[in-house]
Scaffold this motif. Sequence first.
Motif, PDB file in Angstrom:
ATOM      1  N   GLY A  38       6.689  12.349  -8.558  1.00 62.88           N
ATOM      2  CA  GLY A  38       6.063  12.484  -7.221  1.00 62.88           C
ATOM      3  C   GLY A  38       4.742  12.050  -7.188  1.00 62.88           C
ATOM      4  O   GLY A  38       3.844  11.999  -6.466  1.00 62.88           O
ATOM      5  N   ALA A  39       4.378  11.164  -8.315  1.00 58.18           N
ATOM      6  CA  ALA A  39       2.930  10.467  -8.128  1.00 58.18           C
ATOM      7  C   ALA A  39       3.334   9.357  -7.546  1.00 58.18           C
ATOM      8  O   ALA A  39       4.289   8.721  -7.138  1.00 58.18           O
ATOM      9  N   ASN A  40       2.150   8.851  -6.879  1.00 55.30           N
ATOM     10  CA  ASN A  40       2.074   7.256  -6.001  1.00 55.30           C
ATOM     11  C   ASN A  40       1.129   6.440  -6.460  1.00 55.30           C
ATOM     12  O   ASN A  40       0.434   6.666  -7.423  1.00 55.30           O
ATOM     13  N   ILE A  41       1.242   5.157  -6.064  1.00 58.15           N
ATOM     14  CA  ILE A  41       0.454   4.069  -6.281  1.00 58.15           C
ATOM     15  C   ILE A  41      -0.318   3.751  -5.109  1.00 58.15           C
ATOM     16  O   ILE A  41       0.573   3.616  -3.961  1.00 58.15           O
ATOM     17  N   ASP A  42      -1.457   3.544  -5.094  1.00 58.97           N
ATOM     18  CA  ASP A  42      -2.575   3.303  -3.965  1.00 58.97           C
ATOM     19  C   ASP A  42      -2.018   1.836  -3.491  1.00 58.97           C
ATOM     20  O   ASP A  42      -1.770   1.674  -2.315  1.00 58.97           O
ATOM     21  N   HIS A  43      -2.185   0.897  -4.350  1.00 54.73           N
ATOM     22  CA  HIS A  43      -2.095  -0.436  -3.841  1.00 54.73           C
ATOM     23  C   HIS A  43      -1.351  -1.220  -5.114  1.00 54.73           C
ATOM     24  O   HIS A  43      -1.782  -1.089  -6.409  1.00 54.73           O
ATOM     25  N   ILE A  44      -0.800  -2.322  -4.495  1.00 53.24           N
ATOM     26  CA  ILE A  44      -0.334  -3.237  -5.629  1.00 53.24           C
ATOM     27  C   ILE A  44      -0.456  -4.570  -4.950  1.00 53.24           C
ATOM     28  O   ILE A  44      -0.096  -5.004  -4.020  1.00 53.24           O
ATOM     29  N   PHE A  45      -1.190  -5.409  -5.901  1.00 53.53           N
ATOM     30  CA  PHE A  45      -1.540  -6.937  -5.396  1.00 53.53           C
ATOM     31  C   PHE A  45      -0.765  -7.741  -6.248  1.00 53.53           C
ATOM     32  O   PHE A  45      -0.954  -7.798  -7.714  1.00 53.53           O
ATOM     33  N   ILE A  46      -0.008  -8.515  -5.913  1.00 53.21           N
ATOM     34  CA  ILE A  46       0.878  -9.648  -6.761  1.00 53.21           C
ATOM     35  C   ILE A  46       0.518 -10.924  -6.396  1.00 53.21           C
ATOM     36  O   ILE A  46       0.297 -11.348  -5.314  1.00 53.21           O
ATOM     37  N   VAL A  47       0.085 -11.719  -7.485  1.00 57.74           N
ATOM     38  CA  VAL A  47       0.069 -13.150  -7.721  1.00 57.74           C
ATOM     39  C   VAL A  47       0.984 -13.646  -8.679  1.00 57.74           C
ATOM     40  O   VAL A  47       0.694 -13.273  -9.871  1.00 57.74           O
ATOM     41  N   GLY A  48       1.960 -14.433  -8.223  1.00 60.88           N
ATOM     42  CA  GLY A  48       2.708 -15.015  -9.334  1.00 60.88           C
ATOM     43  C   GLY A  48       3.438 -14.124  -9.727  1.00 60.88           C
ATOM     44  O   GLY A  48       4.070 -13.222  -9.194  1.00 60.88           O
ATOM     45  N   ASN A  49       3.467 -14.057 -11.371  1.00 58.99           N
ATOM     46  CA  ASN A  49       4.112 -13.117 -12.122  1.00 58.99           C
ATOM     47  C   ASN A  49       3.168 -11.994 -12.468  1.00 58.99           C
ATOM     48  O   ASN A  49       3.485 -10.841 -13.266  1.00 58.99           O
ATOM     49  N   THR A  50       1.967 -11.735 -12.073  1.00 62.80           N
ATOM     50  CA  THR A  50       1.071 -10.744 -12.390  1.00 62.80           C
ATOM     51  C   THR A  50       0.911  -9.778 -11.393  1.00 62.80           C
ATOM     52  O   THR A  50       0.502 -10.014 -10.093  1.00 62.80           O
ATOM     53  N   VAL A  51       1.174  -8.336 -11.678  1.00 63.33           N
ATOM     54  CA  VAL A  51       1.216  -7.154 -10.818  1.00 63.33           C
ATOM     55  C   VAL A  51      -0.209  -6.586 -11.105  1.00 63.33           C
ATOM     56  O   VAL A  51      -0.413  -5.842 -12.198  1.00 63.33           O
ATOM     57  N   HIS A  52      -0.982  -6.499 -10.025  1.00 66.48           N
ATOM     58  CA  HIS A  52      -2.353  -5.588 -10.405  1.00 66.48           C
ATOM     59  C   HIS A  52      -2.044  -4.347  -9.618  1.00 66.48           C
ATOM     60  O   HIS A  52      -2.070  -4.282  -8.459  1.00 66.48           O
ATOM     61  N   LEU A  53      -1.991  -3.316 -10.433  1.00 67.39           N
ATOM     62  CA  LEU A  53      -1.805  -1.967 -10.097  1.00 67.39           C
ATOM     63  C   LEU A  53      -3.348  -1.522  -9.638  1.00 67.39           C
ATOM     64  O   LEU A  53      -3.881  -1.213 -10.519  1.00 67.39           O
ATOM     65  N   ILE A  54      -3.560  -0.859  -8.519  1.00 70.90           N
ATOM     66  CA  ILE A  54      -4.964  -0.833  -8.204  1.00 70.90           C
ATOM     67  C   ILE A  54      -4.838   0.863  -7.688  1.00 70.90           C
ATOM     68  O   ILE A  54      -4.269   1.313  -6.655  1.00 70.90           O
ATOM     69  N   HIS A  65       0.876  -1.038  -0.200  1.00 74.14           N
ATOM     70  CA  HIS A  65      -0.253  -0.088  -0.119  1.00 74.14           C
ATOM     71  C   HIS A  65       0.844   1.335   0.092  1.00 74.14           C
ATOM     72  O   HIS A  65       1.892   1.387   0.673  1.00 74.14           O
ATOM     73  N   ASP A  66       0.621   2.317  -0.741  1.00 75.98           N
ATOM     74  CA  ASP A  66       1.085   3.673  -0.731  1.00 75.98           C
ATOM     75  C   ASP A  66       2.438   3.683  -1.157  1.00 75.98           C
ATOM     76  O   ASP A  66       3.475   3.592  -0.211  1.00 75.98           O
ATOM     77  N   LEU A  67       2.578   3.574  -2.491  1.00 73.86           N
ATOM     78  CA  LEU A  67       4.254   3.391  -2.955  1.00 73.86           C
ATOM     79  C   LEU A  67       4.360   4.541  -4.122  1.00 73.86           C
ATOM     80  O   LEU A  67       3.599   5.122  -4.650  1.00 73.86           O
ATOM     81  N   ARG A  68       5.691   5.043  -3.878  1.00 70.39           N
ATOM     82  CA  ARG A  68       6.115   5.982  -4.964  1.00 70.39           C
ATOM     83  C   ARG A  68       5.942   5.454  -6.278  1.00 70.39           C
ATOM     84  O   ARG A  68       6.576   4.014  -6.486  1.00 70.39           O
ATOM     85  N   LEU A  69       5.702   5.980  -7.466  1.00 67.55           N
ATOM     86  CA  LEU A  69       5.560   5.634  -8.767  1.00 67.55           C
ATOM     87  C   LEU A  69       7.019   5.865  -9.265  1.00 67.55           C
ATOM     88  O   LEU A  69       7.613   6.982  -9.270  1.00 67.55           O
ATOM     89  N   PRO A  70       7.796   4.822  -9.815  1.00 60.77           N
ATOM     90  CA  PRO A  70       9.215   5.058 -10.186  1.00 60.77           C
ATOM     91  C   PRO A  70       9.211   6.164 -11.211  1.00 60.77           C
ATOM     92  O   PRO A  70       8.479   5.800 -12.276  1.00 60.77           O
ATOM     93  N   ASN A  71      10.156   6.943 -11.032  1.00 61.96           N
ATOM     94  CA  ASN A  71      10.376   8.090 -11.990  1.00 61.96           C
ATOM     95  C   ASN A  71       8.892   8.455 -12.528  1.00 61.96           C
ATOM     96  O   ASN A  71       8.857   9.006 -13.460  1.00 61.96           O
ATOM     97  N   GLY A  72       8.250   8.730 -11.461  1.00 68.37           N
ATOM     98  CA  GLY A  72       6.843   9.158 -11.895  1.00 68.37           C
ATOM     99  C   GLY A  72       6.488  10.734 -11.439  1.00 68.37           C
ATOM    100  O   GLY A  72       5.394  11.096 -11.396  1.00 68.37           O
ATOM    101  N   LEU A 128       6.459   1.026 -13.766  1.00 65.77           N
ATOM    102  CA  LEU A 128       6.442  -0.201 -13.280  1.00 65.77           C
ATOM    103  C   LEU A 128       7.237  -1.158 -14.136  1.00 65.77           C
ATOM    104  O   LEU A 128       8.271  -1.829 -13.827  1.00 65.77           O
ATOM    105  N   MET A 129       6.877  -1.526 -15.274  1.00 63.75           N
ATOM    106  CA  MET A 129       7.496  -2.405 -16.206  1.00 63.75           C
ATOM    107  C   MET A 129       8.873  -1.900 -16.468  1.00 63.75           C
ATOM    108  O   MET A 129       9.965  -2.944 -16.492  1.00 63.75           O
ATOM    109  N   ALA A 130       9.111  -0.574 -16.512  1.00 61.23           N
ATOM    110  CA  ALA A 130      10.560  -0.350 -16.865  1.00 61.23           C
ATOM    111  C   ALA A 130      11.416  -0.579 -15.588  1.00 61.23           C
ATOM    112  O   ALA A 130      12.436  -0.732 -15.403  1.00 61.23           O
ATOM    113  N   HIS A 131      10.682  -0.241 -14.244  1.00 59.66           N
ATOM    114  CA  HIS A 131      11.312  -0.533 -12.841  1.00 59.66           C
ATOM    115  C   HIS A 131      11.852  -2.022 -12.939  1.00 59.66           C
ATOM    116  O   HIS A 131      12.955  -2.324 -12.404  1.00 59.66           O
TER     117      HIS A 131
END
Length: 208
Positions: free
Chosen positions: A65-81, A56-63, A119-122
Amino acid sequence: MQPTCVYGVPGGSLNTGWKGAKVTSQHGRMAAAKAERDTAALLDPATSPTGAVVLHDLRLPNGGGANIDHIFIVGNTVHLIDSKAWRPGFLWTVGGTTRRGMERTEGIDKDLSMGRDRLMAHFATRGITGICVDTTVVVWPSNSSKKLSLWAATNKTALLVHHRNLPGLVNRWVKNAQPANREVVEALIPLLITPPRPSGYVAAGLDF
């Protein structure tokens, strides 16, 4: 020791006045922070029995100052929420333009692909490949004056989800899924904005 599956503080940057938070009014911050906490309450229970991980609550890489509210990860799938508190009403989209009733809305048609691309670039710079990133917007009503209807609304770059439908969506994400890719988790933990550091730092073998 079993790795921690939940990291970060939902709505933390809104509560602490982090410079990247774009909501300026007190009412807006309170509604946005509540939406993030309420989304977290639906995401967090789906982690421990499945091996999924949520941050919860992450910096967006090279963003910028933007942030990401949530990231939910299962296997190799990243759900940006993204969690949103929107004024209720009937929302409908035609030709890429969304209206609330007959009134044109602001922000609902926003291009959200930047988060996915950053995120993909990160991951790529860390040699992590084979990752799929998708984007979901979870919508909560900002007040109880009327019903929030989303069935006729769309966004070209994200799935719009009424909060009532989020548990079913998460169940589909975790069904028969592999545990979260730990390389992905370790690449994201340093992006967490809000202190204190979660116990997962030690559990994941990290010491920043």
